[in-house]
Every structure is written in C-alpha cells, then in structure tokens.
Enzyme design. Sequence first.
Site, PDB file in Angstrom:
ATOM      1  N   PHE A   7      43.719  38.637  41.223  1.00 35.72           N
ATOM      2  CA  PHE A   7      42.039  38.101  40.973  1.00 35.72           C
ATOM      3  C   PHE A   7      41.445  39.456  41.333  1.00 35.72           C
ATOM      4  O   PHE A   7      41.796  39.965  42.858  1.00 35.72           O
ATOM      5  CB  PHE A   7      41.259  37.115  41.664  1.00 35.72           C
ATOM      6  CG  PHE A   7      41.713  36.051  40.985  1.00 35.72           C
ATOM      7  CD1 PHE A   7      41.392  35.360  39.681  1.00 35.72           C
ATOM      8  CD2 PHE A   7      43.289  34.961  41.035  1.00 35.72           C
ATOM      9  CE1 PHE A   7      41.934  34.167  39.112  1.00 35.72           C
ATOM     10  CE2 PHE A   7      43.548  33.791  40.487  1.00 35.72           C
ATOM     11  CZ  PHE A   7      42.816  33.194  39.613  1.00 35.72           C
ATOM     12  N   CYS A   8      40.142  40.117  40.566  1.00 39.41           N
ATOM     13  CA  CYS A   8      39.732  41.377  41.192  1.00 39.41           C
ATOM     14  C   CYS A   8      38.537  41.546  40.283  1.00 39.41           C
ATOM     15  O   CYS A   8      38.452  40.281  39.306  1.00 39.41           O
ATOM     16  CB  CYS A   8      41.028  42.888  40.829  1.00 39.41           C
ATOM     17  SG  CYS A   8      40.917  42.673  38.934  1.00 39.41           S
TER      18      CYS A   8
END
Length: 108
Positions: A7-8
């Site tokens: 996740f970013c």
Amino acid sequence: MKKIYLFCNAGMSTSLVAARMQAAADAHKLPLDIQAFPIASMDTTVAETNPDMILLGPQVKFKLAETKDKYADQGIPVSVIDAKDYGNVDAERILKRALLDFKESRGK
C-alpha cells in the site's frame, strides 16, 4: 498461496515494485500473490481479501503504528519497505525482507 499486499499513496510506483516482486517470487517458484493498492483502499481491500501480510511504501511509513494496531488482532503482519530498496526497485531484497518479517511474526 500467501497474499502480500503493498500500500502506498496512489499505488502507481508501488505497482512496479509489486510486479517485480511477483516476477521474483515466480522465478523462485514461491506460491505468492503480490499486488499493490492505494492506501485509501486499505480497509476495504483487507476486509474483502484478507491478505497474509501488508507492506507499506516508504512514503506512508507514518501509518505503520496505526496499521499495526488496526490489523494486529487479525494476525496480519505489517512492515515498511526500505526506502533505498524501494527507490532502486530491488524486488529481490524487498521480497526477502518481507518473507523474513513474515516468518518472524509467525514465530512470536
């Protein structure tokens, strides 16, 4: 098959990292599903897919404590990808570190 989800902020640069990690896993015949998602979709993604591990991109490392707290009761280990490895898109090192972190979390 174990699911490792990255996740970013938006999922764009992390998609490249995830794709290269998946290629490395495939080359080593590791039964892994590695995908990238924007952090805004984390709650929904985790609820719908129940990943085995969460990796945070370095740009969202400030979410580490919150994410660990949120998913600790579900037994999902959470780590942050090393910024240097991320910048170099060193999929082998990122994958190796993730697998070590996963193994350590199961040993506790």
